[in-house]
Design a protein around this motif. Structure first.
Motif, PDB file in Angstrom:
ATOM      1  N   TYR A 269      17.927  19.182  -7.034  1.00  0.00           N
ATOM      2  CA  TYR A 269      18.427  19.935  -8.190  1.00  0.00           C
ATOM      3  C   TYR A 269      17.329  20.210  -9.224  1.00  0.00           C
TER       4      TYR A 269
ATOM      5  N   LEU B 255      15.506  18.077 -10.920  1.00  0.00           N
ATOM      6  CA  LEU B 255      15.468  17.132 -12.034  1.00  0.00           C
ATOM      7  C   LEU B 255      14.330  16.145 -11.802  1.00  0.00           C
TER       8      LEU B 255
ATOM      9  N   LEU C  49      24.830  17.164 -12.239  1.00  0.00           N
ATOM     10  CA  LEU C  49      23.689  17.945 -11.780  1.00  0.00           C
ATOM     11  C   LEU C  49      24.120  19.344 -11.338  1.00  0.00           C
ATOM     12  N   ASP C  50      25.223  19.394 -10.608  1.00  0.00           N
ATOM     13  CA  ASP C  50      25.664  20.662 -10.029  1.00  0.00           C
ATOM     14  C   ASP C  50      26.102  21.664 -11.086  1.00  0.00           C
TER      15      ASP C  50
ATOM     16  N   ASN D  77      25.397  21.320 -14.421  1.00  0.00           N
ATOM     17  CA  ASN D  77      24.517  21.344 -15.590  1.00  0.00           C
ATOM     18  C   ASN D  77      25.339  21.242 -16.874  1.00  0.00           C
TER      19      ASN D  77
ATOM     20  N   LEU E 257      19.938  19.331 -19.064  1.00  0.00           N
ATOM     21  CA  LEU E 257      19.754  18.019 -18.454  1.00  0.00           C
ATOM     22  C   LEU E 257      18.372  17.452 -18.754  1.00  0.00           C
TER      23      LEU E 257
ATOM     24  N   SER F 250      18.293  14.321  -6.835  1.00  0.00           N
ATOM     25  CA  SER F 250      17.737  14.748  -8.123  1.00  0.00           C
ATOM     26  C   SER F 250      16.617  15.764  -7.907  1.00  0.00           C
TER      27      SER F 250
END
Length: 255
Positions: free
Chosen positions: A239, A241, A31-32, A34, A211, A236
């Motif tokens: 970030y 998402l 996530l961090d 990508n 993502l 999530s």
């Protein structure tokens, strides 16, 4: 971006379901940054990653005995033998192919109580690299009898697409990036034929992805607690998402 390559045989359908099992800290990294982390093959547990099979090596040694040691053919065979394990310029990212979750994969590749599994499909994997400036190749791993079956020697990528039958449970497809060495650095050639440096971290590279395209759903370990599910949902969201996050019911009893 994803590119076809004659060495790489993809699954029959783009809708083929694939899974990425990983520990929580690697999910945070995904996530961090990508990006997907592509590892050098020597980091993998299988010591034969990137090697030709025993059947290949036996044949090459037998051929070597038939030719004068100074002949061009003998020199080529010796080069093949010397480079029978080529891991310097290849990095890999691996996925499990299965219609359903795999209990074995949960145990092997994630923490029992704090593991993550990303559900995706082949089409999503191909398309998530659309903004990546260099080629990414994707294909199935084939499992062979290492002592009796030979790996095709038509391309340097071939050994990365074959494994011993002992690993058939992995039912793997893998994405591959081919790097080069330049002034001691790991580099690649982008689509404009410009030499670019990779950020080499822990014997691998981070390959940029989308993502949102890659991820269909996120599963948390079937042995995880509710607080862990809530934590994954919270992070999530932080970030940005927006994907369905589910606690696996693999070990739930009959209702």
């Amino acid at each position: 971006m994803y590119e076809k390559h004659y060495c790489f045989e993809p699954p029959d359908k783009d809708s083929t379901t694939i899974w990425k099992y990983l520990k929580f800290q690697y999910f945070i990294s995904l996530l961090d940054k990508n990006s997907l982390f592509f590892a050098k093959p020597e980091l993998f547990e299988d010591p034969y990653e990137g090697s030709y099979s025993n059947a290949n090596l036996t044949e090459m040694n037998e051929l070597l005995e038939k030719y004068d040691e100074n002949s061009i053919i003998a020199q080529n065979i010796r080069t093949l033998l010397e480079n029978s394990k080529r891991t310097d310029n290849v990095v890999l990212n691996c996925w499990h192919t299965n219609k359903e979750e795999s209990a074995a994969m949960w145990k092997l590749y994630s923490d029992d109580n704090a593991g993550i599994s990303i559900k995706s499909d082949l089409d999503r994997l191909k398309n998530c690299f659309s903004e990546c400036p260099y080629p990414v190749y994707i294909g199935k791993v084939k499992y062979i009898d290492w002592n009796l079956e030979k790996i095709p020697q038509k391309n340097v990528f071939s050994p990365y697409l074959y494994k011993r039958r002992s690993f058939e449970h992995e039912n793997e497809i893998r994405a591959l990036v081919h790097t080069i060495k330049h002034d001691g650095e790991m580099c690649y050639i982008d689509k404009n034929q410009v030499l670019q440096k990779h950020e080499l971290i822990n014997n691998g590279v981070y390959v940029p992805i989308s993502l949102d395209i890659l991820i269909e759903k996120i599963y948390v370990s079937p042995k995880s607690s509710k607080w862990f599910l809530d934590l994954v949902k919270s992070i999530s969201k932080m970030y940005g998402l927006n994907k369905e996050i589910i606690r696996s019911n693999l070990y739930d009893g009959p209702s």
